[in-house]
Design a protein around this motif. Structure first.
Motif, PDB file in Angstrom:
ATOM      1  N   GLU A 116       7.841  43.916  55.907  1.00 31.27           N
ATOM      2  CA  GLU A 116       8.467  43.670  54.617  1.00 31.27           C
ATOM      3  C   GLU A 116       9.913  44.159  54.622  1.00 31.27           C
ATOM      4  O   GLU A 116      10.163  45.353  54.772  1.00 31.27           O
ATOM      5  CB  GLU A 116       7.667  44.384  53.510  1.00 31.27           C
ATOM      6  CG  GLU A 116       8.323  44.384  52.141  1.00 31.27           C
ATOM      7  CD  GLU A 116       8.694  42.992  51.678  1.00 31.27           C
ATOM      8  OE1 GLU A 116       9.901  42.759  51.444  1.00 31.27           O
ATOM      9  OE2 GLU A 116       7.794  42.134  51.557  1.00 31.27           O
TER      10      GLU A 116
ATOM     11  N   LYS B 246      10.389  32.578  50.623  1.00 30.52           N
ATOM     12  CA  LYS B 246       9.511  31.451  50.972  1.00 30.52           C
ATOM     13  C   LYS B 246       8.052  31.782  50.697  1.00 30.52           C
ATOM     14  O   LYS B 246       7.289  30.963  50.210  1.00 30.52           O
ATOM     15  CB  LYS B 246       9.695  31.086  52.450  1.00 30.52           C
ATOM     16  CG  LYS B 246      11.044  30.458  52.773  1.00 30.52           C
ATOM     17  CD  LYS B 246      11.132  30.076  54.248  1.00 30.52           C
ATOM     18  CE  LYS B 246      12.470  29.444  54.558  1.00 30.52           C
ATOM     19  NZ  LYS B 246      12.587  29.082  55.999  1.00 30.52           N
ATOM     20  N   LYS B 247       7.648  33.016  51.052  1.00 29.79           N
ATOM     21  CA  LYS B 247       6.277  33.448  50.801  1.00 29.79           C
ATOM     22  C   LYS B 247       6.186  34.083  49.424  1.00 29.79           C
ATOM     23  O   LYS B 247       7.196  34.477  48.839  1.00 29.79           O
ATOM     24  CB  LYS B 247       5.841  34.467  51.855  1.00 29.79           C
ATOM     25  CG  LYS B 247       5.726  33.933  53.264  1.00 29.79           C
ATOM     26  CD  LYS B 247       5.219  35.030  54.194  1.00 29.79           C
ATOM     27  CE  LYS B 247       5.047  34.497  55.607  1.00 29.79           C
ATOM     28  NZ  LYS B 247       4.533  35.548  56.534  1.00 29.79           N
ATOM     29  N   HIS B 248       4.973  34.189  48.905  1.00 29.14           N
ATOM     30  CA  HIS B 248       4.769  34.942  47.664  1.00 29.14           C
ATOM     31  C   HIS B 248       5.242  36.366  47.900  1.00 29.14           C
ATOM     32  O   HIS B 248       5.043  36.941  48.975  1.00 29.14           O
ATOM     33  CB  HIS B 248       3.289  34.930  47.281  1.00 29.14           C
ATOM     34  CG  HIS B 248       3.029  35.497  45.910  1.00 29.14           C
ATOM     35  ND1 HIS B 248       3.093  36.846  45.637  1.00 29.14           N
ATOM     36  CD2 HIS B 248       2.708  34.887  44.747  1.00 29.14           C
ATOM     37  CE1 HIS B 248       2.816  37.055  44.364  1.00 29.14           C
ATOM     38  NE2 HIS B 248       2.584  35.879  43.803  1.00 29.14           N
ATOM     39  N   LYS B 249       5.852  36.952  46.912  1.00 33.20           N
ATOM     40  CA  LYS B 249       6.430  38.294  47.046  1.00 33.20           C
ATOM     41  C   LYS B 249       5.422  39.334  47.530  1.00 33.20           C
ATOM     42  O   LYS B 249       5.782  40.293  48.209  1.00 33.20           O
ATOM     43  CB  LYS B 249       6.981  38.755  45.695  1.00 33.20           C
ATOM     44  CG  LYS B 249       8.158  37.956  45.178  1.00 33.20           C
ATOM     45  CD  LYS B 249       8.590  38.496  43.820  1.00 33.20           C
ATOM     46  CE  LYS B 249       9.785  37.750  43.258  1.00 33.20           C
ATOM     47  NZ  LYS B 249      10.233  38.339  41.973  1.00 33.20           N
TER      48      LYS B 249
ATOM     49  N   THR C 263       2.698  38.889  49.509  1.00 33.25           N
ATOM     50  CA  THR C 263       1.946  38.568  50.725  1.00 33.25           C
ATOM     51  C   THR C 263       2.012  39.681  51.770  1.00 33.25           C
ATOM     52  O   THR C 263       0.986  40.160  52.269  1.00 33.25           O
ATOM     53  CB  THR C 263       2.469  37.253  51.340  1.00 33.25           C
ATOM     54  OG1 THR C 263       2.297  36.198  50.399  1.00 33.25           O
ATOM     55  CG2 THR C 263       1.699  36.910  52.614  1.00 33.25           C
ATOM     56  N   ARG C 264       3.225  40.096  52.129  1.00 30.49           N
ATOM     57  CA  ARG C 264       3.393  41.092  53.185  1.00 30.49           C
ATOM     58  C   ARG C 264       2.851  42.460  52.754  1.00 30.49           C
ATOM     59  O   ARG C 264       2.289  43.199  53.566  1.00 30.49           O
ATOM     60  CB  ARG C 264       4.869  41.209  53.557  1.00 30.49           C
ATOM     61  CG  ARG C 264       5.458  39.982  54.225  1.00 30.49           C
ATOM     62  CD  ARG C 264       6.880  40.263  54.685  1.00 30.49           C
ATOM     63  NE  ARG C 264       7.483  39.138  55.369  1.00 30.49           N
ATOM     64  CZ  ARG C 264       8.271  38.248  54.777  1.00 30.49           C
ATOM     65  NH1 ARG C 264       8.549  38.365  53.490  1.00 30.49           N
ATOM     66  NH2 ARG C 264       8.790  37.254  55.470  1.00 30.49           N
TER      67      ARG C 264
ATOM     68  N   GLN D 286      -0.941  42.459  52.918  1.00 29.49           N
ATOM     69  CA  GLN D 286      -1.340  42.497  54.331  1.00 29.49           C
ATOM     70  C   GLN D 286      -1.223  43.911  54.874  1.00 29.49           C
ATOM     71  O   GLN D 286      -2.139  44.412  55.541  1.00 29.49           O
ATOM     72  CB  GLN D 286      -0.457  41.566  55.156  1.00 29.49           C
ATOM     73  CG  GLN D 286      -0.703  41.683  56.660  1.00 29.49           C
ATOM     74  CD  GLN D 286       0.254  40.836  57.475  1.00 29.49           C
ATOM     75  OE1 GLN D 286       0.251  39.611  57.348  1.00 29.49           O
ATOM     76  NE2 GLN D 286       1.080  41.454  58.308  1.00 29.49           N
TER      77      GLN D 286
ATOM     78  N   HIS E  26      -1.640  36.699  62.307  1.00 25.64           N
ATOM     79  CA  HIS E  26      -0.280  37.165  62.011  1.00 25.64           C
ATOM     80  C   HIS E  26       0.324  37.765  63.272  1.00 25.64           C
ATOM     81  O   HIS E  26      -0.368  38.068  64.245  1.00 25.64           O
ATOM     82  CB  HIS E  26      -0.233  38.133  60.823  1.00 25.64           C
ATOM     83  CG  HIS E  26      -1.075  39.359  60.965  1.00 25.64           C
ATOM     84  ND1 HIS E  26      -0.726  40.426  61.766  1.00 25.64           N
ATOM     85  CD2 HIS E  26      -2.245  39.701  60.383  1.00 25.64           C
ATOM     86  CE1 HIS E  26      -1.651  41.363  61.670  1.00 25.64           C
ATOM     87  NE2 HIS E  26      -2.580  40.945  60.853  1.00 25.64           N
TER      88      HIS E  26
ATOM     89  N   ARG F 282      -5.126  27.194  55.486  1.00 19.56           N
ATOM     90  CA  ARG F 282      -5.237  28.586  55.933  1.00 19.56           C
ATOM     91  C   ARG F 282      -5.066  28.726  57.446  1.00 19.56           C
ATOM     92  O   ARG F 282      -4.884  29.825  57.956  1.00 19.56           O
ATOM     93  CB  ARG F 282      -6.586  29.173  55.509  1.00 19.56           C
ATOM     94  CG  ARG F 282      -6.680  29.443  54.012  1.00 19.56           C
ATOM     95  CD  ARG F 282      -8.019  30.019  53.636  1.00 19.56           C
ATOM     96  NE  ARG F 282      -8.094  30.272  52.202  1.00 19.56           N
ATOM     97  CZ  ARG F 282      -9.201  30.636  51.563  1.00 19.56           C
ATOM     98  NH1 ARG F 282     -10.323  30.793  52.243  1.00 19.56           N
ATOM     99  NH2 ARG F 282      -9.182  30.849  50.264  1.00 19.56           N
TER     100      ARG F 282
ATOM    101  N   SER G 189      -1.132  29.754  60.120  1.00 20.58           N
ATOM    102  CA  SER G 189      -0.584  30.904  60.851  1.00 20.58           C
ATOM    103  C   SER G 189      -1.410  31.265  62.091  1.00 20.58           C
ATOM    104  O   SER G 189      -1.092  32.224  62.787  1.00 20.58           O
ATOM    105  CB  SER G 189      -0.506  32.130  59.927  1.00 20.58           C
ATOM    106  OG  SER G 189      -1.790  32.452  59.425  1.00 20.58           O
TER     107      SER G 189
END
Length: 198
Positions: A64, A101-104, A106-107, A110, A146, A183, A186
């Protein structure tokens, strides 16, 4: 013989476990444990890790870019209110991390999931023991989701003298497969073969 690892976590954990794995399920508790026999929860991490530990966790396990900014904000917020539910964390993320680009979230989610379940260390220990279970010319097949997992698998296959890499580069899903199963976008697959004994 063959050993196959699919390192994705199941849809059950997202949709029915009630343990806060998805940032879309705002009313679920910040748990994220695969096994309820474990003690550490995501709420424990958010409420008790210091700012430096949180920043390191978000960066190492989630890559992140705004890890330090988020860690600082979490420490500020928890002085007034403990993190209990998914919505508590999502609200802070929404106010702290710029849109990308990704949802805020996501990282961040994870990173918390990996930390709570010690996923990467378990993967490293498991791979270390693989040569003892494979017969000569036996194959190890690993499906990762990932870059952190893929890097560990790649380095293991390259560095061990007992495994020959059969995939020079990770095999990725086709566009057709991604259309049928978003899904899978990745996913990366690597294959190695146990050397024959001399």
């Amino acid at each position: 013989n063959k050993i196959f690892f699919d390192l994705g976590f199941s849809s059950f954990h997202i949709e029915k476990s009630g343990r806060g794995f998805s940032f879309l399920r705002l009313e679920e508790p910040l748990d994220m444990r695969y096994s309820l026999n474990s003690n550490l929860t995501a709420a424990d991490v958010l409420n008790h890790y210091d700012e430096e530990e949180l920043a390191k966790l978000f960066w190492l396990y989630g890559e992140e870019p705004f890890a330090k900014r988020l860690a600082k904000k979490i420490v500020e917020v928890r002085k007034e209110k403990k993190f209990t539910y998914v919505k508590d964390l999502v609200e802070v993320i929404e106010r702290t991390i710029p849109k990308g680009k990704k949802h805020k979230a996501t990282r961040v989610f994870q990173a918390l999931r990996i930390a709570v379940n010690d996923e990467l260390n378990i993967l490293k220990r498991t791979l270390h023991n693989i040569p003892y279970f494979l017969a000569p010319r036996g194959r190890i097949i690993v499906l990762t989701y990932h870059s952190l997992e893929d890097r560990i698998v790649k380095n293991f296959i390259k560095s061990t003298n007992t495994i020959i890499p059969l995939t020079k580069k990770a095999v990725k899903p086709s566009l057709e497969e991604i259309r049928d199963n978003p899904r899978a976008r990745s996913a990366k697959l690597r294959v190695g073969e146990r050397r024959e004994l001399i």
